[in-house]
Motif scaffolding. Sequence first.
Motif, PDB file in Angstrom:
ATOM      1  N   LEU A  66       0.822  -1.259  -0.030  1.00  0.00           N
ATOM      2  CA  LEU A  66       0.110  -0.080   0.027  1.00  0.00           C
ATOM      3  C   LEU A  66       0.812   1.328   0.046  1.00  0.00           C
ATOM      4  N   LYS A  67       0.376   2.372  -0.842  1.00  0.00           N
ATOM      5  CA  LYS A  67       1.130   3.318  -0.900  1.00  0.00           C
ATOM      6  C   LYS A  67       0.453   4.494  -0.051  1.00  0.00           C
ATOM      7  N   ASP A  68       1.174   5.555   0.081  1.00  0.00           N
ATOM      8  CA  ASP A  68       0.383   6.979   0.797  1.00  0.00           C
ATOM      9  C   ASP A  68      -0.288   7.746  -0.191  1.00  0.00           C
ATOM     10  N   THR A  69      -1.432   7.128  -0.943  1.00  0.00           N
ATOM     11  CA  THR A  69      -2.223   7.702  -1.908  1.00  0.00           C
ATOM     12  C   THR A  69      -2.798   8.821  -1.611  1.00  0.00           C
ATOM     13  N   HIS A  70      -3.321   8.989  -0.500  1.00  0.00           N
ATOM     14  CA  HIS A  70      -4.178   9.986   0.242  1.00  0.00           C
ATOM     15  C   HIS A  70      -3.429  11.225   0.461  1.00  0.00           C
ATOM     16  N   ASN A  71      -1.971  11.301   0.562  1.00  0.00           N
ATOM     17  CA  ASN A  71      -1.181  12.456   1.028  1.00  0.00           C
ATOM     18  C   ASN A  71      -1.383  13.722   0.271  1.00  0.00           C
ATOM     19  N   HIS A  72      -1.710  14.698   0.866  1.00  0.00           N
ATOM     20  CA  HIS A  72      -1.874  16.040   0.360  1.00  0.00           C
ATOM     21  C   HIS A  72      -0.611  16.502  -0.599  1.00  0.00           C
ATOM     22  N   ASP A  73       0.591  15.977  -0.320  1.00  0.00           N
ATOM     23  CA  ASP A  73       1.894  16.227  -1.098  1.00  0.00           C
ATOM     24  C   ASP A  73       1.810  15.198  -2.146  1.00  0.00           C
ATOM     25  N   ALA A  74       1.717  15.521  -3.441  1.00  0.00           N
ATOM     26  CA  ALA A  74       1.649  14.526  -4.482  1.00  0.00           C
ATOM     27  C   ALA A  74       3.115  13.986  -4.549  1.00  0.00           C
ATOM     28  N   SER A  75       4.195  14.489  -4.057  1.00  0.00           N
ATOM     29  CA  SER A  75       5.455  13.805  -4.323  1.00  0.00           C
ATOM     30  C   SER A  75       5.475  12.795  -3.570  1.00  0.00           C
ATOM     31  N   LEU A  76       4.622  12.597  -2.308  1.00  0.00           N
ATOM     32  CA  LEU A  76       4.965  11.528  -1.188  1.00  0.00           C
ATOM     33  C   LEU A  76       3.853  10.381  -1.550  1.00  0.00           C
ATOM     34  N   ARG A  77       3.085  10.510  -2.577  1.00  0.00           N
ATOM     35  CA  ARG A  77       2.020   9.667  -2.952  1.00  0.00           C
ATOM     36  C   ARG A  77       2.465   7.989  -3.252  1.00  0.00           C
ATOM     37  N   GLY A 101       3.019  18.003  19.355  1.00  0.00           N
ATOM     38  CA  GLY A 101       3.258  17.079  18.216  1.00  0.00           C
ATOM     39  C   GLY A 101       2.050  17.054  17.116  1.00  0.00           C
ATOM     40  N   SER A 102       2.391  16.371  16.145  1.00  0.00           N
ATOM     41  CA  SER A 102       0.883  15.862  15.338  1.00  0.00           C
ATOM     42  C   SER A 102       0.937  14.458  15.003  1.00  0.00           C
ATOM     43  N   VAL A 103      -0.419  13.969  14.490  1.00  0.00           N
ATOM     44  CA  VAL A 103      -0.567  12.458  14.140  1.00  0.00           C
ATOM     45  C   VAL A 103      -0.940  12.882  12.637  1.00  0.00           C
ATOM     46  N   TYR A 104      -0.534  11.969  11.768  1.00  0.00           N
ATOM     47  CA  TYR A 104      -0.751  11.932  10.394  1.00  0.00           C
ATOM     48  C   TYR A 104      -1.941  10.658  10.195  1.00  0.00           C
ATOM     49  N   ASP A 105      -2.845  11.084   9.599  1.00  0.00           N
ATOM     50  CA  ASP A 105      -3.961   9.975   9.051  1.00  0.00           C
ATOM     51  C   ASP A 105      -3.813   9.453   8.038  1.00  0.00           C
ATOM     52  N   THR A 106      -3.295   8.376   7.700  1.00  0.00           N
ATOM     53  CA  THR A 106      -3.077   7.746   6.464  1.00  0.00           C
ATOM     54  C   THR A 106      -4.339   7.395   5.726  1.00  0.00           C
ATOM     55  N   LYS A 107      -5.390   7.535   6.036  1.00  0.00           N
ATOM     56  CA  LYS A 107      -6.685   7.065   5.433  1.00  0.00           C
ATOM     57  C   LYS A 107      -7.385   8.412   4.817  1.00  0.00           C
ATOM     58  N   SER A 108      -6.793   9.736   5.390  1.00  0.00           N
ATOM     59  CA  SER A 108      -7.274  11.019   4.723  1.00  0.00           C
ATOM     60  C   SER A 108      -6.075  11.948   4.229  1.00  0.00           C
ATOM     61  N   GLY A 109      -4.949  11.356   4.627  1.00  0.00           N
ATOM     62  CA  GLY A 109      -3.909  12.213   4.458  1.00  0.00           C
ATOM     63  C   GLY A 109      -3.884  13.746   5.122  1.00  0.00           C
TER      64      GLY A 109
END
Length: 146
Positions: A66-77, A101-109
């Motif tokens: 699985l890839k980080d397809t929902h990331n708002h940064d297209a270069s990280l998808r 800090g922050s938490v990253y939600d992989t389902k929404s990006g």
Amino acid sequence: MKATVLFCILLTTSAFKAFCQEEDAILGTWISIRETEKIEIYKKDNKYFGKLIWLKDSVDKDQKPLKDTHNHDASLRGRSLIGVDILNDLSFARKNIWRGGSVYDTKSGRSYNCQVALPEPSKLNIRKYYGLAIMGRTEEWKRVSN
């Protein structure tokens, strides 16, 4: 006199050691309450991070990671989700609380503000929110025994 100096040194080092143990109490491997992901919390430059190290469903329909397809940064998808830091830049605030800090939600990006609480050694509460913590949602993780 020497005994008093030695006693003071021992007392100071043991108090410092106890404080460090409390501060590092979140280090280790954790699993989400739904048991769909494992996160390894580690320390770097006096900040705490949580890396995604396992997913229950880690491959897509073509059996590719699985890839980080929902990331708002297209270069990280195109990056794999395994290895992504989902907890970032947490600082020890006080006994059993880490924040800032922050938490990253992989389902929404999306990334959210984050506060972490350790109510007991085997349970971690991750609070993610926008703005005020009271307006957020808490997720529970369980410690994975080695």
